[in-house]
Design a protein around this motif. Sequence first.
Motif, mmCIF file in Angstrom:
data_model
loop_
_atom_site.group_PDB
_atom_site.id
_atom_site.type_symbol
_atom_site.label_atom_id
_atom_site.label_comp_id
_atom_site.label_asym_id
_atom_site.label_seq_id
_atom_site.Cartn_x
_atom_site.Cartn_y
_atom_site.Cartn_z
ATOM 1 N N ALA A 100 5.186 14.285 8.958
ATOM 2 C CA ALA A 100 5.545 15.137 7.953
ATOM 3 C C ALA A 100 6.803 14.816 7.408
ATOM 4 O O ALA A 100 7.109 14.522 6.271
ATOM 5 N N PRO A 101 7.658 14.355 8.510
ATOM 6 C CA PRO A 101 9.204 14.410 7.845
ATOM 7 C C PRO A 101 9.158 12.951 7.066
ATOM 8 O O PRO A 101 10.240 12.590 6.235
ATOM 9 N N ILE A 102 8.215 11.774 7.270
ATOM 10 C CA ILE A 102 8.236 10.559 6.603
ATOM 11 C C ILE A 102 7.293 10.401 5.410
ATOM 12 O O ILE A 102 7.136 9.376 5.024
ATOM 13 N N TYR A 103 6.475 11.455 5.280
ATOM 14 C CA TYR A 103 5.028 11.416 4.463
ATOM 15 C C TYR A 103 5.807 11.137 3.076
ATOM 16 O O TYR A 103 5.381 10.269 2.313
ATOM 17 N N GLU A 104 6.745 12.043 2.502
ATOM 18 C CA GLU A 104 7.151 11.881 1.099
ATOM 19 C C GLU A 104 7.677 10.462 0.649
ATOM 20 O O GLU A 104 7.247 9.977 -0.293
ATOM 21 N N GLU A 105 8.593 9.961 1.418
ATOM 22 C CA GLU A 105 9.285 8.759 1.203
ATOM 23 C C GLU A 105 7.955 7.605 1.261
ATOM 24 O O GLU A 105 8.103 6.652 0.680
ATOM 25 N N SER A 106 7.298 7.709 2.258
ATOM 26 C CA SER A 106 6.094 6.811 2.384
ATOM 27 C C SER A 106 5.119 6.821 1.566
ATOM 28 O O SER A 106 4.954 5.863 0.854
ATOM 29 N N ARG A 107 4.930 7.773 0.943
ATOM 30 C CA ARG A 107 4.021 8.130 -0.327
ATOM 31 C C ARG A 107 4.795 7.434 -1.432
ATOM 32 O O ARG A 107 4.325 6.620 -2.387
ATOM 33 N N LYS A 108 6.045 7.609 -1.721
ATOM 34 C CA LYS A 108 6.745 6.986 -3.003
ATOM 35 C C LYS A 108 6.825 5.574 -2.948
ATOM 36 O O LYS A 108 6.592 4.803 -3.862
ATOM 37 N N ALA A 109 7.033 5.125 -1.680
ATOM 38 C CA ALA A 109 7.215 3.610 -1.384
ATOM 39 C C ALA A 109 5.591 3.059 -1.904
ATOM 40 O O ALA A 109 5.464 1.966 -2.488
ATOM 41 N N ALA A 110 4.597 3.613 -1.180
ATOM 42 C CA ALA A 110 3.205 3.347 -1.614
ATOM 43 C C ALA A 110 2.708 3.143 -3.126
ATOM 44 O O ALA A 110 2.438 2.378 -3.448
ATOM 45 N N GLU A 111 3.414 4.230 -3.691
ATOM 46 C CA GLU A 111 3.060 4.354 -5.163
ATOM 47 C C GLU A 111 3.898 3.192 -5.848
ATOM 48 O O GLU A 111 3.024 2.641 -6.920
ATOM 49 N N LYS A 112 5.193 2.636 -5.720
ATOM 50 C CA LYS A 112 5.534 1.755 -6.409
ATOM 51 C C LYS A 112 5.081 0.379 -5.903
ATOM 52 O O LYS A 112 4.616 -0.532 -6.682
ATOM 53 N N ILE A 113 4.574 0.117 -4.743
ATOM 54 C CA ILE A 113 3.858 -1.187 -4.337
ATOM 55 C C ILE A 113 2.262 -1.231 -4.923
ATOM 56 O O ILE A 113 1.973 -2.049 -5.343
ATOM 57 N N HIS A 114 1.774 -0.015 -4.799
ATOM 58 C CA HIS A 114 0.419 0.090 -5.709
ATOM 59 C C HIS A 114 0.695 -0.584 -7.079
ATOM 60 O O HIS A 114 -0.243 -1.181 -7.519
ATOM 61 N N ALA A 115 1.336 0.225 -7.842
ATOM 62 C CA ALA A 115 1.684 -0.266 -9.162
ATOM 63 C C ALA A 115 2.067 -1.630 -9.391
ATOM 64 O O ALA A 115 1.466 -2.264 -10.332
ATOM 65 N N SER A 116 2.670 -2.281 -8.487
ATOM 66 C CA SER A 116 3.187 -3.656 -8.529
ATOM 67 C C SER A 116 1.952 -4.505 -8.452
ATOM 68 O O SER A 116 1.579 -5.504 -9.001
ATOM 69 N N LEU A 117 0.958 -4.133 -7.395
ATOM 70 C CA LEU A 117 -0.047 -4.628 -7.184
ATOM 71 C C LEU A 117 -1.170 -5.025 -8.142
ATOM 72 O O LEU A 117 -1.839 -5.882 -8.462
#
Length: 104
Positions: free
Chosen positions: A19-36
């Motif tokens: 839970a403590p790393i979920y938000e930042e992990s999700r934000k990073a994934a969204e940036k990477i997803h958009a780039s891919l």
Amino acid sequence: SSLKGFMLLVPSASSVHTAPIYEESRKAAEKIHASLLQISGIKSLGIRVRDDMTGFNWSKVPVIIFEAGYMSNPEEDVLLSTQDYREKLVEALVTGIADYFLTK
């Protein structure tokens, strides 16, 4: 053999360990997803939340698993074996990661 596409796996918000790393992990994934998604013809299977990945449970920093595609899919297997496509994937990953850090 018919399944095709990339996906990003992120830790669950509901696990006491992640839970403590979920938000930042999700934000990073969204940036990477958009780039891919900028790669012509690439297919996304989305960002998937997982609560069964032991490696996520031990992480103290944002974490993502990138699945580039399916070697069991003959068309994607050929694509993944080309240097040009792998370079496009790496460039998109680097761009997404940079975007994540620039917006922090």
